[in-house]
Enzyme design. Structure first.
Site, PDB file in Angstrom:
ATOM      1  N   ILE A 166      83.664 -62.838 -23.125  1.00 51.14           N
ATOM      2  CA  ILE A 166      82.328 -63.633 -22.539  1.00 51.14           C
ATOM      3  C   ILE A 166      81.987 -64.635 -23.277  1.00 51.14           C
ATOM      4  O   ILE A 166      81.462 -65.498 -22.934  1.00 51.14           O
ATOM      5  CB  ILE A 166      81.456 -62.622 -23.677  1.00 51.14           C
TER       6      ILE A 166
ATOM      7  N   ALA B 257      82.290 -58.892 -33.598  1.00 55.09           N
ATOM      8  CA  ALA B 257      81.777 -58.112 -33.281  1.00 55.09           C
ATOM      9  C   ALA B 257      79.871 -58.161 -34.060  1.00 55.09           C
ATOM     10  O   ALA B 257      79.353 -57.796 -34.242  1.00 55.09           O
ATOM     11  CB  ALA B 257      82.292 -56.748 -33.690  1.00 55.09           C
TER      12      ALA B 257
ATOM     13  N   ASP C  52      85.508 -59.308 -36.726  1.00 51.08           N
ATOM     14  CA  ASP C  52      84.768 -60.855 -36.889  1.00 51.08           C
ATOM     15  C   ASP C  52      85.654 -61.563 -38.617  1.00 51.08           C
ATOM     16  O   ASP C  52      85.962 -60.675 -39.027  1.00 51.08           O
ATOM     17  CB  ASP C  52      83.214 -60.928 -36.817  1.00 51.08           C
TER      18      ASP C  52
ATOM     19  N   ARG D  65      77.676 -75.038 -21.337  1.00 53.00           N
ATOM     20  CA  ARG D  65      78.337 -74.589 -22.169  1.00 53.00           C
ATOM     21  C   ARG D  65      79.846 -75.186 -22.155  1.00 53.00           C
ATOM     22  O   ARG D  65      81.179 -74.920 -23.399  1.00 53.00           O
ATOM     23  CB  ARG D  65      79.120 -73.302 -21.116  1.00 53.00           C
TER      24      ARG D  65
ATOM     25  N   ARG E 242      70.801 -61.254 -13.880  1.00 55.25           N
ATOM     26  CA  ARG E 242      69.821 -62.090 -13.773  1.00 55.25           C
ATOM     27  C   ARG E 242      68.788 -62.276 -11.759  1.00 55.25           C
ATOM     28  O   ARG E 242      67.901 -62.400 -12.064  1.00 55.25           O
ATOM     29  CB  ARG E 242      69.854 -63.732 -14.187  1.00 55.25           C
TER      30      ARG E 242
ATOM     31  N   GLY F 296      78.377 -61.353 -34.569  1.00 58.31           N
ATOM     32  CA  GLY F 296      77.160 -62.351 -33.737  1.00 58.31           C
ATOM     33  C   GLY F 296      76.588 -62.097 -32.543  1.00 58.31           C
ATOM     34  O   GLY F 296      75.902 -60.434 -32.772  1.00 58.31           O
TER      35      GLY F 296
ATOM     36  N   MET G 273      72.997 -60.900 -22.771  1.00 54.83           N
ATOM     37  CA  MET G 273      74.691 -60.777 -22.404  1.00 54.83           C
ATOM     38  C   MET G 273      75.195 -59.994 -23.045  1.00 54.83           C
ATOM     39  O   MET G 273      76.207 -59.085 -22.232  1.00 54.83           O
ATOM     40  CB  MET G 273      75.306 -61.810 -23.223  1.00 54.83           C
TER      41      MET G 273
ATOM     42  N   HIS H  20      80.757 -69.562 -13.888  1.00 52.61           N
ATOM     43  CA  HIS H  20      79.385 -69.284 -15.051  1.00 52.61           C
ATOM     44  C   HIS H  20      79.549 -70.303 -15.014  1.00 52.61           C
ATOM     45  O   HIS H  20      79.054 -70.413 -16.521  1.00 52.61           O
ATOM     46  CB  HIS H  20      80.849 -68.197 -15.864  1.00 52.61           C
TER      47      HIS H  20
END
Length: 338
Positions: A140, A32, A57, A110, A176, A34, A251, A200
């Site tokens: 995520i 949380a 976190d 990624r 997007r 970040g 995001m 993704h």
């Protein structure tokens, strides 16, 4: 049928700010503090769908929680710091969202995040399996093509795996695609819906422009350029931020949109459709993103790929080997864990 159902969740995001919605979801955000976690937590705090917001976190969570707790909305906010406080953060949660992990930097894919983020996701999802095994888990953290198989294998190890409750959040690809199509056609992006299937990352991101509502047509060269832009939009942001991070604000918006859709469905709203990367029998890949009908218990029905063009068929065929490799990499990571 699909296009009638699949006017998803820009509406969910707008509705989440109205006060008429049920206010009962207990949501945890892991990671949380970040770049994604903070704006995501803000959007969740702003929603009357959320009654309790627990933030976890390894640094700064008490400060983030204190800051958010002053906002005049109903969600009760509490911060939890470090592994020893994680169980208390998770107890009683309905939905857990995991944006934790390291972000991409220029020149990274990624997949380059795998070694660090795989360990983080395996650790956090093991805690979920132990302390809130019935919760919906929304991943995520990238690479999603591997972190969802990791999550599934961890839940299997703990004997609490339910494929209808584990979701890879690919919503940003849809957001997007909607935005870019709307720009090219002069449409209101809130009224555009492009299903995006596959995975993704890079060429596994497969926008089904042929299924767009409203119907749109592009010459093949423009379609190829548009598809490429949707696939590489994350890299576009990484480059534009010039070493200062990856897509965080968009995001967070997409993550909130997915959570609000899920909570709407859990509250009994019918016809809620979102694309997500889940366990699937739609292709030869064991995980695949397609439009899903969400319900009170999570994934109610996989709506499948639907009618597609030869161009889209070719993209699926080209994506499958990469997807299979990413899935295997995630599964093997858990199997080889000490």
């Amino acid at each position: 049928m699909l296009s009638a159902l699949a006017r998803p969740a820009g509406a969910a995001l707008r509705r989440s700010f109205s006060t008429s919605a049920q206010n009962n979801a207990k949501v945890a955000v892991l990671g949380a503090s970040g770049g994604i976690g903070q704006p995501l937590s803000l959007l969740l705090k702003n929603s009357p769908l959320v009654s309790r917001l627990t933030l976890y976190d390894i640094a700064h969570t008490p400060g983030v929680a204190a800051d958010l707790s002053h906002i005049e909305t109903r969600a009760n906010v509490k911060g939890y710091l470090g592994p020893e406080q994680l169980p208390d953060c998770l107890k009683g949660c309905d939905v857990v969202v995991i944006p934790a992990g390291v972000p991409r930097k220029p020149g990274m894919t990624r997949d380059d995040l795998f070694n660090t983020n795989a360990t983080i996701v395996a650790t956090l999802t093991a805690a979920c399996a132990q302390h809130c095994p019935e919760a919906m888990v929304c991943i995520i953290a990238n690479p999603v093509n591997s972190t969802i198989p990791i999550t599934a294998e961890v839940f299997k190890k703990h004997g609490v795996y339910n494929p209808n409750k584990i979701f890879g959040v690919t919503t940003l690809d849809i957001v997007r695609a909607n935005t870019f199509v709307a720009e090219l056609k002069g449409l209101d992006p809130a009224r555009v819906n492009v299903p995006v299937i596959g995975g993704h990352a890079g060429k596994t991101i497969i926008p089904l422009i042929s299924q767009c509502t409203p119907k749109v047509d592009f010459p093949q060269d423009q379609l190829a350029t548009l598809t490429g832009r949707i696939q590489e939009a994350g890299t576009e942001v990484v480059k534009a931020k010039a070493g200062a991070g990856s897509a965080t604000l968009s995001m967070a918006y997409a993550g909130a949109r997915f959570v609000f859709s899920l909570v709407d469905a859990m509250n009994g709203k019918e016809g809620v459709v979102e694309c997500s990367f889940v366990q699937s029998k739609e292709t030869e890949c064991t995980y695949f993103s397609t439009p899903l009908l969400l319900g009170k218990k999570g994934l109610e029905k996989n709506l499948g790929i639907g009618k597609i063009t030869p161009f889209e068929e070719k993209m699926i065929a080209e994506a499958i080997p990469e997807l299979k490799a990413s899935i295997k990499k995630g599964e093997d990571f858990v199997k080889n864990m000490k």
